[in-house]
Design a protein around this motif. Structure first.
Motif, PDB file in Angstrom:
ATOM      1  N   ALA A 189       0.876  -1.785  34.446  1.00 41.44           N
ATOM      2  CA  ALA A 189       0.873  -3.154  34.966  1.00 41.44           C
ATOM      3  C   ALA A 189      -0.533  -3.579  35.370  1.00 41.44           C
ATOM      4  CB  ALA A 189       1.827  -3.254  36.157  1.00 41.44           C
ATOM      5  N   ALA A 190      -1.278  -2.663  35.970  1.00 41.43           N
ATOM      6  CA  ALA A 190      -2.645  -2.976  36.361  1.00 41.43           C
ATOM      7  C   ALA A 190      -3.506  -3.277  35.138  1.00 41.43           C
ATOM      8  CB  ALA A 190      -3.236  -1.815  37.155  1.00 41.43           C
ATOM      9  N   LEU A 191      -3.316  -2.521  34.070  1.00 34.57           N
ATOM     10  CA  LEU A 191      -4.103  -2.738  32.862  1.00 34.57           C
ATOM     11  C   LEU A 191      -3.783  -4.088  32.231  1.00 34.57           C
ATOM     12  CD1 LEU A 191      -6.173  -1.508  30.947  1.00 34.57           C
ATOM     13  CD2 LEU A 191      -4.308  -0.375  29.744  1.00 34.57           C
ATOM     14  N   ARG A 192      -2.520  -4.458  32.217  1.00 37.16           N
ATOM     15  CA  ARG A 192      -2.134  -5.742  31.631  1.00 37.16           C
ATOM     16  C   ARG A 192      -2.708  -6.915  32.417  1.00 37.16           C
ATOM     17  NH1 ARG A 192       2.792  -2.924  30.787  1.00 37.16           N
ATOM     18  NH2 ARG A 192       3.671  -3.784  32.725  1.00 37.16           N
ATOM     19  N   ALA A 193      -3.109  -6.665  33.666  1.00 33.40           N
ATOM     20  CA  ALA A 193      -3.656  -7.737  34.505  1.00 33.40           C
ATOM     21  C   ALA A 193      -5.165  -7.903  34.310  1.00 33.40           C
ATOM     22  CB  ALA A 193      -3.348  -7.446  35.981  1.00 33.40           C
ATOM     23  N   VAL A 213     -10.263   1.386  23.714  1.00 33.68           N
ATOM     24  CA  VAL A 213      -9.935   0.113  23.073  1.00 33.68           C
ATOM     25  C   VAL A 213      -8.468   0.093  22.649  1.00 33.68           C
ATOM     26  CG1 VAL A 213     -10.401  -1.329  21.052  1.00 33.68           C
ATOM     27  CG2 VAL A 213     -12.302  -0.377  22.365  1.00 33.68           C
ATOM     28  N   THR A 214      -7.983   1.220  22.121  1.00 32.20           N
ATOM     29  CA  THR A 214      -6.576   1.292  21.721  1.00 32.20           C
ATOM     30  C   THR A 214      -5.660   1.064  22.915  1.00 32.20           C
ATOM     31  OG1 THR A 214      -7.094   2.820  19.917  1.00 32.20           O
ATOM     32  CG2 THR A 214      -4.811   2.763  20.679  1.00 32.20           C
ATOM     33  N   LEU A 215      -6.007   1.630  24.066  1.00 33.97           N
ATOM     34  CA  LEU A 215      -5.200   1.472  25.267  1.00 33.97           C
ATOM     35  C   LEU A 215      -5.146   0.001  25.684  1.00 33.97           C
ATOM     36  CD1 LEU A 215      -3.776   3.765  26.811  1.00 33.97           C
ATOM     37  CD2 LEU A 215      -5.619   3.689  28.485  1.00 33.97           C
ATOM     38  N   CYS A 216      -6.269  -0.681  25.636  1.00 31.43           N
ATOM     39  CA  CYS A 216      -6.306  -2.103  25.996  1.00 31.43           C
ATOM     40  C   CYS A 216      -5.504  -2.942  25.006  1.00 31.43           C
ATOM     41  CB  CYS A 216      -7.742  -2.594  26.057  1.00 31.43           C
ATOM     42  SG  CYS A 216      -8.715  -1.895  27.421  1.00 31.43           S
ATOM     43  N   ARG A 217      -5.639  -2.642  23.727  1.00 32.36           N
ATOM     44  CA  ARG A 217      -4.898  -3.401  22.721  1.00 32.36           C
ATOM     45  C   ARG A 217      -3.399  -3.194  22.870  1.00 32.36           C
ATOM     46  NH1 ARG A 217      -8.905  -2.089  17.562  1.00 32.36           N
ATOM     47  NH2 ARG A 217     -10.528  -3.628  18.116  1.00 32.36           N
ATOM     48  N   ASP A 218      -3.003  -1.978  23.197  1.00 38.17           N
ATOM     49  CA  ASP A 218      -1.577  -1.724  23.432  1.00 38.17           C
ATOM     50  C   ASP A 218      -1.065  -2.510  24.633  1.00 38.17           C
ATOM     51  OD1 ASP A 218      -1.501  -0.026  21.278  1.00 38.17           O
ATOM     52  OD2 ASP A 218      -1.615   1.821  22.455  1.00 38.17           O
ATOM     53  N   ALA A 219      -1.982  -2.834  25.567  1.00 32.11           N
ATOM     54  CA  ALA A 219      -1.605  -3.635  26.731  1.00 32.11           C
ATOM     55  C   ALA A 219      -1.639  -5.127  26.435  1.00 32.11           C
ATOM     56  CB  ALA A 219      -2.525  -3.319  27.907  1.00 32.11           C
TER      57      ALA A 219
END
Length: 323
Positions: A189-193, A213-219
């Motif tokens: 949830a923190a990453l999606r924000a 970058v993959t983690l951010c794109r997944d978010a």
């Protein structure tokens, strides 16, 4: 019978790519390297190199010779290890390459133990990221490499290399003070924000950058990467000064309390040692791996361990996908 020295030059060309790089690595003149390889072609009786633009590449027959040369060199390294094991005093030089956080958190403690147990062993340490250190290990520039593997991002491990897990290092989302966080403490949830927050990441082409970058794109967003550096201490400082968000590994933590808000991610990165197959039983390699395990154990029992856990000794089979 083929000349082993010339076979080694051919192998060096395979790993280093150009005649100039081979000459620089071995302190030869490029013309001398070229002459030796021409003599090897005469010995073998078939072309070994073919021009590609301004460079050369190995022919199929040269690749066969390199494969046999690798086996010969591995056997010679095993002979060196057997000789060293027969002696009562461990001496010589051990060349280590390590990425930054392992060099800061683990290598000094391992060096202390090695100095105490083997005072005549000379240890040479180079700061080198795994992307460059592992090819250099194959080229015999190092004897042991400390490397890392991020979740879901395995790299290829050649059959000539032997890997041994060292620890599972937790990963954290480090939040700048200005970031608006949801009420939940969960890292997802923190990453999606954070779609509009600037980021600091490692340079493109690194495993850490690909994972982040993959983690951010997944978010659900593309990270706004404004700062690029392999220096994770600078990553931490930029978060502290409210300039960026970052992903930080546990090993970057020191004995001071964290000055940034951290959300632990569900999967750790793996930290491991890599050596060539022919060096696995060399006493210096065994001593270094043991010293590093002691450094991990000491750290995991201290207050600054940041959740790092020693890994079970899980040497993977040759050729298995890993970093």
């Amino acid at each position: 019978m083929f000349d082993l020295h010339r076979l080694r030059l051919l192998r060096e060309l395979k790993h280093r790519g150009t005649l100039a790089a081979v000459a620089a690595a071995l302190s030869y003149a490029p013309s001398s390297v070229s002459q030796q390889l021409s003599q090897l072609e005469t010995e073998v009786g078939v072309p070994l190199l073919e021009p590609v633009g301004r460079r050369v590449r190995l022919t199929a027959q040269a690749e066969i010779l390199v494969a046999h040369t690798e086996a010969l060199l591995e056997r010679m390294e095993r002979a060196e290890a057997d000789i060293a094991a027969s002696l009562t005093d461990l001496s010589g030089t051990l060349r280590i390459a390590s990425f930054q956080t392992a060099a800061l958190a683990l290598v000094p403690a391992a060096l202390d133990l090695l100095r105490e147990r083997h005072p005549h062993l000379r240890v040479h340490v180079t700061h080198r990221e795994p992307e460059k250190a592992l090819p250099a290990l194959l080229a015999r520039d190092f004897d042991l490499v400390l490397a890392e593997e991020y979740p879901g991002n395995p790299g290829l491990r050649p059959a000539e290399l032997h890997q041994e897990d060292l620890l599972d290092d937790p990963l954290y989302l480090a939040l700048p003070k200005s970031a608006r966080m949801p009420d939940t403490d969960g890292p997802a949830a923190a990453l999606r924000a954070l779609p509009d927050v600037p980021w600091v990441m490692e340079p493109e082409g690194t495993a850490a950058r690909h994972w982040a970058v993959t983690l951010c794109r997944d978010a659900g967003f593309e990270p706004d990467v404004r700062f690029e550096t392999t220096d994770l201490l600078l990553h931490e400082r930029l978060v502290e000064q409210d300039h960026a968000a970052a992903f930080l590994p546990g090993l970057v933590r020191t004995d001071r309390p964290p000055r940034v808000s951290l959300r632990r991610l569900p999967h750790p990165r793996r930290v491991f040692t890599v050596v060539r197959q022919g060096r696995t039983r060399h006493p210096a390699v065994l001593a270094c791996r043991d010293a590093l395990r002691h450094a991990v154990t000491s750290r995991s029992g201290s207050a600054d361990a940041a959740g790092a856990r020693p890994a079970a000794c899980r040497p993977g089979p040759p050729g298995q996908s890993s970093s």
